[in-house]
Design an enzyme around this catalytic site. Sequence first.
Site, PDB file in Angstrom:
ATOM      1  N   LYS A   1       5.726  93.536  33.003  1.00 46.08           N
ATOM      2  CA  LYS A   1       5.535  93.462  31.551  1.00 46.08           C
ATOM      3  C   LYS A   1       4.281  92.668  31.207  1.00 46.08           C
ATOM      4  O   LYS A   1       3.541  93.021  30.283  1.00 46.08           O
ATOM      5  CB  LYS A   1       6.754  92.816  30.891  1.00 46.08           C
TER       6      LYS A   1
ATOM      7  N   GLU B   1      15.912  91.226  29.304  1.00 45.47           N
ATOM      8  CA  GLU B   1      15.310  90.221  28.447  1.00 45.47           C
ATOM      9  C   GLU B   1      14.515  90.953  27.365  1.00 45.47           C
ATOM     10  O   GLU B   1      13.683  91.806  27.693  1.00 45.47           O
ATOM     11  CB  GLU B   1      14.377  89.307  29.247  1.00 45.47           C
TER      12      GLU B   1
ATOM     13  N   ARG C   1      14.130  96.638  44.211  1.00 43.47           N
ATOM     14  CA  ARG C   1      13.573  97.081  42.941  1.00 43.47           C
ATOM     15  C   ARG C   1      12.802  98.377  43.163  1.00 43.47           C
ATOM     16  O   ARG C   1      12.478  98.746  44.301  1.00 43.47           O
ATOM     17  CB  ARG C   1      12.655  96.021  42.337  1.00 43.47           C
TER      18      ARG C   1
END
Length: 571
Positions: free
Chosen positions: A272, A36, A262
């Site tokens: 983020k 993204e 992850r």
Amino acid sequence: MDTKKEIKNNNFICQIINKDLNENKNLSFYTRFPPEPNGYLHIGHAKSICLNFELSSLYKGRCNLRFDDTNPLKENIKYIKSIKHDINWLGYKWHGNVRYASEYFLKLYQYAQELIKKGLAYVDHLTKEQIREYRGTLNTPGKNSPYRNRTIQENIELFEKMKKGDFSEGEACLRAKINMSSSSIIMRDPVLYRIIFIKHHQTQNKWCIYPMYDFAHCLSDSIEGITHSLCTLEFQDNKFLYNWILKNTSVKHYPKQYEFSRLNLEFSILSKRKIKILIDKNIIEGWDDPRIPTLSALRRKGYTPSSIKNFCQKIGVTKQNNLIEFSMLEHCIRKELNQTAIRTMAILDPIKIFLYNLDSNYKEEFIVPNHPNNPEMGTHKIIFTNTIYIDRSDFKEKYDKKYKRLKLGEKIRLRYSYIIHAEKIEKDEYGNISNIICYCDLNTLGRKPKDNKNPAVIHWISEKNTLSAEFKLYDQLFNIKNPEQQENFLLYINSKSLIKKFGFIEKKIGEEIQKKISNNNIEIFFQFERIGYFCIDFIDSKKNQLVFNRTVGLRDTWDSKKIKTKNITNN
């Protein structure tokens, strides 16, 4: 490293792919990396990049780069440029042109209409807060929206009004009609489309309704012919919706989603949102601050593509979440730089030494290796005069039996040079040592002293061979191992995560660096002897003022024998 061999032997996803290929001989492996564009890539993304691109190479398949640009409120073209640069920097090339979810907006809109016509989607007027309230909890079922039972025709017309901009933001949304009592909360009538009035970086003002990630992602995978959609474990529950959307639309291709753990890194924040908080509060300088693990920050700190890929190979791909030692990442770059970095001397906190038995015109030259174990890296020249600099930490005024460097009344050897003997000191008006007066034994070049004792060795630079420089010494940004788990992570900031020093490097080396900066050829790494590995800071350095970032210290604290089984087990 043989990355392909490692992936093939130790990756549970490979076992799945091998099984799929054995069952369908005509199947061609096709995957994607779908970031993204709302921030910079970090070390966790590197794990996904390496996995997807290495698998596509291993299985002679393809890997798309597709931007999930479904939320223009948070996205920016600068992030797109940065992401493309990072992938290329790592050494990977995506298949064909860069793709965007926004390329498929018309097709996605048509799929949404299809769900409405099947009675599987409806336009809702509940607010975000009400939708959250109606959704229920893990222990209590949700309840139906009062707008859930509208007719198909009503929903078709209302969805068209959403598309035309007849509703304000938050006034309406499109939701899937699934099951408000589902044990999986994500299946309790999830939102598929919302209204956003803002200019999109790709489609401009063509659309004011935007699909949610879960709706756009699976359909984009299908449109592109993706066979294996790989994502991290937090999307495990999303697989139910992923498959439901594909099953209930007229797609011709059914990709499969598989999840892996992850990357969680000690002393680091990868979120983020949290990184942006650090930036907004001026705790760090930006997305490329070397104290955070974004790829641009690691690059600025001196990490190389091969060191990052080697790190990703070492941690492996599993279905178990675990916290990776930061020392493992440091080990990967230290091991590489130990073989490739030029050795030179630098003084970070200078203190002056005057060799009183040498006159002011005394000058001697030494040819020293750029790397002690690699003659092919060549040599460079240093000069020796009667006034030199050493690091302040290499001298102690008071006697200390355990201190093995220069002391009053004691001897030390200068690297590549002579043994000197400290006889007295001079101090400034504030009581700080300004000069150390020493005797230089000119009979000790390459020889033991007369007393046959070998003193310790320290680094130095002649006053006539100096070029001033700034040195940034980076440490962990947080003083706890897992700040991501803390509600108020800002309480655990390490106040000494950045220390700046102002000293000298060897003049000839500095002049060579200045030439490279002017030619934009600045990927050059050093081992400053006895200090650590450094790189030139290509952001802050100017032709007349060099700035160096410490990449990593000399001491390796990571022990490969301590790797836990869960880090390499295929589950």
